[in-house]
Design an enzyme around this catalytic site. Structure first.
Site, PDB file in Angstrom:
ATOM      1  N   LYS A  58      -5.990 -23.515  17.115  1.00  0.00           N
ATOM      2  CA  LYS A  58      -4.863 -23.771  18.005  1.00  0.00           C
ATOM      3  C   LYS A  58      -4.515 -25.257  18.010  1.00  0.00           C
ATOM      4  O   LYS A  58      -5.389 -26.086  17.755  1.00  0.00           O
ATOM      5  CB  LYS A  58      -5.233 -23.364  19.437  1.00  0.00           C
ATOM      6  CG  LYS A  58      -5.307 -21.871  19.683  1.00  0.00           C
ATOM      7  CD  LYS A  58      -5.668 -21.577  21.132  1.00  0.00           C
ATOM      8  CE  LYS A  58      -5.782 -20.081  21.376  1.00  0.00           C
ATOM      9  NZ  LYS A  58      -4.512 -19.355  21.276  1.00  0.00           N
ATOM     10  N   ARG A  66      -8.456  -8.795  20.787  1.00  0.00           N
ATOM     11  CA  ARG A  66      -8.423  -7.371  20.429  1.00  0.00           C
ATOM     12  C   ARG A  66      -9.653  -6.988  19.616  1.00  0.00           C
ATOM     13  O   ARG A  66     -10.080  -5.842  19.630  1.00  0.00           O
ATOM     14  CB  ARG A  66      -7.115  -7.062  19.684  1.00  0.00           C
ATOM     15  CG  ARG A  66      -6.913  -7.834  18.421  1.00  0.00           C
ATOM     16  CD  ARG A  66      -5.449  -7.869  17.973  1.00  0.00           C
ATOM     17  NE  ARG A  66      -4.665  -8.863  18.698  1.00  0.00           N
ATOM     18  CZ  ARG A  66      -3.369  -9.057  18.532  1.00  0.00           C
ATOM     19  NH1 ARG A  66      -2.699  -8.315  17.662  1.00  0.00           N
ATOM     20  NH2 ARG A  66      -2.732  -9.977  19.224  1.00  0.00           N
TER      21      ARG A  66
END
Ligand code: BES
Ligand code: MN
Ligand code: ZN
Length: 503
Positions: free
Chosen positions: A281, A355
């Protein structure tokens, strides 16, 4: 903080401070009328000086009003009478608590819930007063001992004044429920506000064990990486492989009724720090990724509330906890892993890690033979773009469950908004090399994330809450909100028959 109920004549109440509502423009609420009368019109006289006209969130402290047993009267602006709903009610309560904390009152008598905010019955208004006040006095102190903004005399007790004796049992129930919800919210906020170097997966596991020690009905079990290996949780383990902190799968079994009763299972993303991994990020605001365990923190909060209330249901809290770091053995874009379900996943972006840890926890949850499974996760930035900070994203194909969750959120003032989960979106997850990719491109990112989870939840009734926008605030109010503990506890209260189903 302690909450009580009191009935009896308002003017005769001995208290450091009475909180009463004033509407725009200088319109007295019913309790204010009572005090005005008792003080021989002094209240309206003072209002005429024009220092306070009832704007929502404004306050004015008055001292030594004649004819009253209270030492102070805090006038609390509630906005326009016609627009007095939950929003301004919260604003008024928050401002009142903030003003009180500037004084040496320490305790107060509140007559604000008596103003019948639109859409809230007495039960909801009292419960809302409890959760809002508790939320307002919460301070993060674990790593900030001398907080200059800390009040010198913290508010310790709030007594809620009820004008009719018959209403007392309802108000008592609201206080009981509100106090438990507030405890759940406070725990959730505290865990989430802790930095990633303190609140690691092992720390969360220890906190769960601690909770298990506090309640007879709660049994806590921690699965270690070796256990997950044996279960073939290849997706979850691939994420934690990139970090030096071992993953934990935290299981909290709350047994409030006979074993034959199927449990509600809550699964919370406990990603204690999300760097993005190799798909790293950008630096700006990356600190906020310590909040990536807010789903897990929400499960802790809901479990605590259920324990405190001794709810007559069975509940399992499941928190897959891991870091997402770019260590030498981290997932690389293009890597393919095999999940516990046997389905293979091509990891095209290592930042879509939530996920990956959730899918194995969801497969594992099948063994509880659940009544329903609800997962909560700070799953996608796309959900923040879609809904902002006001509503959590709700995804499910189960109409009844959708309605139940939306209504519970509405009743608790912790709303969720339904998003589509249509099969048309599934093809975005197609991969040339595995059963699915872990990302579905730029379009509808929150939906394709939910579509991914849907492939692991076919064995039971399931809903997914994307709380990326609601679980914490950025900017000067940076910090966890404790959402969606209120929504979840409301749902558990309804399923326990403790309150009527909302809707
Ligand atoms: N934890 C983030 C989601 C997130 C982003 C929460 C911003 C709160 C604020 C999640 O793990 C993530 O990085 N998601 C990616 C998915 C993408 C790579 C498909 C995202 O949202 O950018
Ligand atoms: Mn991520
Ligand atoms: Zn994440």
């Amino acid at each position: 903080m302690e909450f009580r109920i009191k009935t009896g004549e308002l003017a005769r109440q001995k208290t450091p401070c009475i909180l009463i509502g004033i509407f725009e423009r200088r319109k007295l609420s019913a309790p204010a009328e009572i005090l005005d009368l008792a003080s021989g019109g002094r209240l309206s006289e003072l209002l005429k000086k024009g220092d306070m006209d009832g704007q929502a969130g404004s306050t004015l402290m008055l001292y030594d009003l004649p004819g009253l047993a209270a030492e102070r009267v805090l006038l609390v602006g509630c906005g326009k009478h016609k627009e007095f709903g939950r929003d301004n009610y919260r604003k008024a309560l928050g401002a009142a608590v903030a003003a009180l904390q500037q004084t040496h009152s320490g305790s107060a008598l509140c007559a604000l819930h008596d103003l019948h905010p639109e859409g809230l019955d007495l039960y909801s208004a009292v419960r809302e007063a409890v959760t809002t006040a508790a939320d307002k006095v919460y301070r993060y102190t674990q790593t900030k001992k001398d907080d200059k903004q800390a009040p010198k005399t913290p508010l310790k007790q709030l007594t809620l004044w009820v004008d009719e004796k018959e209403a007392q049992p309802t108000a008592e129930l609201a206080i009981r429920h509100g106090t438990a919800i507030a405890a759940g919210i406070a725990l959730s906020k505290e865990l989430a506000n802790l930095p990633g170097n303190i609140c690691t997966p092992s720390y969360l596991a220890d906190k769960a064990r601690e909770l298990g020690g506090r309640f007879d009905r709660l049994e806590v079990e921690i699965l270690e990486e070796a256990d997950m290996e044996a279960l073939k949780m290849g997706a979850l383990l691939s994420v934690s492989r990139g970090s030096r902190q071992p993953a934990k799968l935290i299981l909290m079994h709350y047994r409030g009724t006979d074993a034959a009763s199927k449990p509600v299972v809550l699964v919370g993303k406990g990603l204690t720090f999300d760097t993005g991994g190799i798909s790293i990020k950008p630096a700006a605001d990356m600190d906020e990724m310590k909040f990536d365990m807010c789903g897990g923190a929400g499960v802790f909060g809901a479990v605590l509330a259920a324990c405190e209330l001794g709810l007559p249901i069975n509940l399992v809290g499941v928190v897959p906890a891991s870091e997402n770091m770019p260590d030498g053995d981290a997932n690389k874009p293009g890597d393919i892993v095999t999940s516990m379900s046997g389905q293979t996943i091509e990891i095209l972006n290592t930042d879509a890690e939530g996920r990956l840890i959730l899918c194995d926890a969801l497969s594992y949850s099948e063994r509880f033979d659940p009544e329903v499974v609800i997962d909560l996760a700070t799953l996608t930035g796309a959900c923040v773009i879609a809904l902002g900070k006001h509503a959590s994203g709700l995804f499910t194909t189960d109409e009844r469950l959708a309605e139940e969750i939306v209504n519970a959120g509405q009743a608790a003032g912790d709303r969720a908004w339904r998003m589509p989960l249509w099969d048309e979106y599934q093809q975005q997850l197609d991969s040339n090399f595995a059963d699915m990719a872990n990302v579905g491109g730029r379009e509808a990112g929150a939906v394709t994330a939910a579509c991914f989870l849907a492939r692991y939840t076919k064995a039971y009734r399931w809903a997914h809450l994307d709380i990326a926008g609601t679980a914490y605030l950025s900017g000067k109010d940076k910090g966890a909100t404790g959402r969606p503990v209120a929504l979840l506890t409301q749902l558990l209260l309804q399923r326990s028959g403790e309150v009527a189903p909302a809707g």
